[in-house]
Design a protein around this motif. Structure first.
Motif, short mmCIF file in Angstrom:
data_model
loop_
_atom_site.label_atom_id
_atom_site.label_comp_id
_atom_site.label_asym_id
_atom_site.label_seq_id
_atom_site.Cartn_x
_atom_site.Cartn_y
_atom_site.Cartn_z
N SER A 270 0.81 -1.20 0.00
CA SER A 270 0.00 0.00 0.00
C SER A 270 0.85 1.27 0.00
CB SER A 270 -0.97 -0.04 1.19
OG SER A 270 -1.89 1.01 1.14
N THR A 271 0.77 2.08 1.05
CA THR A 271 1.55 3.31 1.10
C THR A 271 3.03 3.05 0.96
OG1 THR A 271 -0.07 4.57 2.39
CG2 THR A 271 2.22 5.20 2.65
N CYS A 272 3.52 1.93 1.47
CA CYS A 272 4.93 1.57 1.30
C CYS A 272 5.26 1.44 -0.18
CB CYS A 272 5.23 0.28 2.05
SG CYS A 272 6.98 -0.21 2.01
N GLU A 273 4.34 0.90 -0.97
CA GLU A 273 4.56 0.77 -2.41
C GLU A 273 4.47 2.13 -3.10
OE1 GLU A 273 3.07 -3.61 -3.64
OE2 GLU A 273 1.56 -2.41 -2.59
N GLY A 289 16.27 -6.25 -2.77
CA GLY A 289 15.51 -7.23 -1.99
C GLY A 289 14.60 -8.07 -2.84
N GLN A 290 13.31 -8.09 -2.48
CA GLN A 290 12.31 -8.86 -3.20
C GLN A 290 11.17 -7.94 -3.64
OE1 GLN A 290 12.75 -10.11 0.40
NE2 GLN A 290 14.76 -10.56 -0.47
N SER A 291 10.32 -8.44 -4.51
CA SER A 291 9.18 -7.64 -4.97
C SER A 291 8.24 -7.33 -3.82
CB SER A 291 8.42 -8.38 -6.08
OG SER A 291 9.20 -8.50 -7.24
N SER A 292 7.58 -6.19 -3.91
CA SER A 292 6.62 -5.78 -2.87
C SER A 292 5.33 -6.61 -2.95
CB SER A 292 6.30 -4.29 -3.02
OG SER A 292 5.68 -4.04 -4.27
N THR A 293 4.40 -6.33 -2.05
CA THR A 293 3.18 -7.14 -1.92
C THR A 293 2.32 -7.13 -3.18
OG1 THR A 293 3.09 -6.72 0.46
CG2 THR A 293 1.04 -7.40 -0.61
N GLY A 294 2.10 -5.96 -3.76
CA GLY A 294 1.12 -5.81 -4.84
C GLY A 294 -0.24 -5.51 -4.26
N SER A 295 -0.36 -4.33 -3.61
CA SER A 295 -1.59 -3.94 -2.93
C SER A 295 -1.74 -2.43 -2.99
CB SER A 295 -1.55 -4.41 -1.47
OG SER A 295 -2.72 -4.03 -0.77
N LEU A 323 -3.63 3.13 -13.70
CA LEU A 323 -4.25 2.04 -14.45
C LEU A 323 -4.77 2.54 -15.79
CD1 LEU A 323 -6.25 0.37 -11.54
CD2 LEU A 323 -4.07 -0.35 -12.49
N PRO A 324 -4.75 1.71 -16.82
CA PRO A 324 -4.30 0.31 -16.83
C PRO A 324 -2.83 0.13 -17.20
CG PRO A 324 -5.34 0.80 -18.91
CD PRO A 324 -5.41 2.08 -18.10
N GLU A 325 -2.13 1.22 -17.52
CA GLU A 325 -0.76 1.08 -18.02
C GLU A 325 0.21 0.55 -16.98
OE1 GLU A 325 -2.60 3.77 -18.42
OE2 GLU A 325 -2.88 3.95 -20.60
N PHE A 326 0.04 0.92 -15.72
CA PHE A 326 1.01 0.56 -14.69
C PHE A 326 0.27 -0.07 -13.53
CE2 PHE A 326 4.38 2.46 -11.58
CZ PHE A 326 4.81 1.18 -11.26
N ALA A 331 1.88 -8.10 -9.70
CA ALA A 331 3.15 -8.73 -9.31
C ALA A 331 3.96 -7.92 -8.32
CB ALA A 331 4.00 -8.99 -10.56
N GLY A 332 3.41 -6.82 -7.81
CA GLY A 332 4.17 -5.97 -6.92
C GLY A 332 5.18 -5.13 -7.68
N ILE A 333 6.04 -4.44 -6.95
CA ILE A 333 7.08 -3.61 -7.53
C ILE A 333 8.40 -4.35 -7.41
CG2 ILE A 333 8.30 -1.40 -7.37
CD1 ILE A 333 5.71 -0.27 -6.13
#
Length: 364
Positions: A270-273, A289-295, A323-326, A331-333
Motif C-alpha cells: 500500500s503506502t509503502c509501495e 531485496g524482493q518484490s513488494s506485496t502488490g496492494s 491504471l491500466p498502463e502501470f 506482481a508488486g514492484i
C-alpha cells in the motif's frame, strides 16, 4: 500526492479476529451476510466491477453459489468468517480487501503493531534508517528522526532505507524521506474516488475505526464525504485538494546523500509501495531485496458493518490513475537488484550488509 488511509497490516485479507472462542450462529445469519456482500461490493468497491469484468460474470456467479452452499453449513461465527473471506478472495481480489469479526470488548481502532523508526551508522560512508510503518502515528517520529540525525546523514555519501515488512499507512508520513532523494523532476500520479452514498457514509465513519484520535483524519474524511455528496452517484471523482498528475520540481532544502538504497520485501504494501514508486524516480535511488506485496491499485479502505452486526468489511474506495498502463497488484514492484529471501534475523542482517556493500562499491 494521494492521501492513503489505511493499510497498516501486511496482508489485511488474512487478519485473524481478536475473539478467541467460536460463537454460536443463528440459522441463516451467515447466508444473509454473504448475500449482502455481493451487491454492496459491486455498488461501492472501486475495483469490483473491473475484477468481475476481467474474470467474467459466470465465474463470479459460480463463486457466490459455492459460498452459499458452504455458508448454509457454517456451525459458528468463525466458520462463517472463513466462508466469507474465501468468497471475497475468489470473487474479487486478495489485497486491500478484508473482513473481520467485531469484538465489542475492544475499541474501534486499527492498531499498528510495528515499532518506531530508528537510525544507525553502518560505517563512515553509510547511514541506515529503518521505517517499520508509515502509519499516521509514525509521521511525527519519522520527521523528528531525520532532523535529529541530519548531520550524520549529510556527512555520508550513502543512505540505506529499510522498509521491509512495512504494511503502509498514510502517504504524508514519508515526505521527509522524499526530500532526501530529490535529484530531478518527479511525477506523482493520483487516484479517483468512487462516489456513492454508501461511500460518503463510510468516509464519515472511517476515523472512528482507523484513527479516533487524529484530527487530521477527521478533517480529511469530512472533506472527502462532502465531495462525494456533491458528485453524481456511480462516478469517479478527484480526491479533494489533489491533482490527477503533479510534476514535482527538485528542491535543495536539506543536505542530500549522493546514493540511496531502499531495502524492500514482500511485506511492503500500500503506502509503502507508493513510497517505492516515488523514491525510484530519483536518479540516485535503487531498490534491493524482493518484490513488494502488490496492494496499491485499489486503495483507501473504508468500513462497512454487515447486516448481522458481527462482521466488518474493509473495502477500497479509490482507483489509481496509473491504471491500466502501470498495474502494481499483479506482481508488486520489483527491485533493481534481487536478493534471496531471508529465513531469519541473521539473514536479514546479511541483507543489510549486502546492500551496504553495493552502495559503498560505487565509483562516483
Amino acid at each position: 500526492m494521494p492521501f492513503r488511509l489505511v493499510c497498516v497490516l501486511p496482508v489485511l485479507t488474512l487478519v485473524v479476529a481478536a475473539t478467541a472462542h467460536a460463537q454460536s450462529l443463528n440459522s441463516g445469519e451467515c447466508i444473509s451476510d454473504l448475500d449482502a456482500l455481493a451487491p454492496y461490493m459491486l455498488a461501492n468497491d472501486a475495483g469490483s466491477a473491473d475484477y468481475v469484468a476481467q474474470r467474467g460474470r459466470a465465474s463470479f456467479d459460480a463463486a457466490l453459489a459455492t459460498a452459499r452452499t458452504t455458508a448454509a453449513a457454517a456451525p459458528n461465527d468463525q466458520a462463517c468468517l472463513k466462508v466469507l473471506r474465501n468468497y471475497l478472495r475468489s470473487a474479487f481480489r486478495r489485497s486491500h480487501l478484508s473482513l473481520r469479526q467485531i469484538d465489542p470488548t475492544v475499541p474501534n481502532a486499527v492498531r499498528a503493531s510495528a515499532g518506531a523508526p530508528s537510525f544507525r551508522l553502518l560505517s563512515r560512508q553509510t547511514a541506515l534508517i529503518i521505517i517499520p510503518t508509515f502509519a499516521d502515528q509514525a509521521g511525527a517520529a519519522i520527521e523528528a528522526l531525520i532532523k535529529e540525525h541530519a548531520k550524520d546523514i549529510a556527512q555520508r555519501p550513502n543512505l540505506l532505507v529499510d522498509v521491509r515488512a512495512n504494511g503502509g499507512g498514510s502517504d504524508w508520513t514519508y515526505k521527509p524521506l522524499l526530500a532526501l532523494a530529490e535529484a530531478n523532476i518527479r511525477r506523482d500520479v493520483g487516484a479517483q474516488i468512487w462516489a456513492t452514498p454508501a461511500n460518503a457514509a463510510a468516509s464519515r465513519a472511517a476515523c472512528d475505526v482507523f484513527a479516533p484520535l487524529s484530527q487530521q483524519c477527521r478533517d480529511r474524511m469530512r472533506q472527502e464525504a462532502e465531495a462525494i455528496d456533491r458528485a453524481p452517484a456511480g462516478t469517479f471523482i478527484a480526491q479533494p485538494g489533489e491533482r490527477p498528475l503533479e510534476i514535482v520540481e527538485p528542491r535543495d532544502v536539506v543536505p542530500h546523500p549522493r546514493r540511496i538504497g531502499v531495502l524492500v520485501d514482500k511485506g511492503c504494501a500500500s503506502t509503502c509501495e507508493e513510497f517505492l514508486i516515488a523514491m525510484r524516480q530519483s536518479f540516485k535511488v535503487k531498490l534491493f531485496g524482493q518484490s513488494s506485496t502488490g496492494s496499491l491499485d485499489y486503495s483507501n479502505l473504508r468500513p462497512w458493518t454487515l447486516p448481522s452486526g458481527k462482521r466488518r468489511l474493509m473495502y477500497a474506495t479509490t482507483r489509481s490513475l496509473r491504471l491500466p498502463e502501470f498495474a502494481v497488484d499483479l506482481a508488486g514492484i520489483p527491485p533493481d537488484q534481487v536478493l534471496p529471501t531471508p529465513r531469519g534475523a541473521e539473514d536479514r542482517e546479511r541483507e543489510l550488509a549486502q546492500v551496504q556493500r553495493v552502495l559503498e562499491s560505487a565509483r562516483q
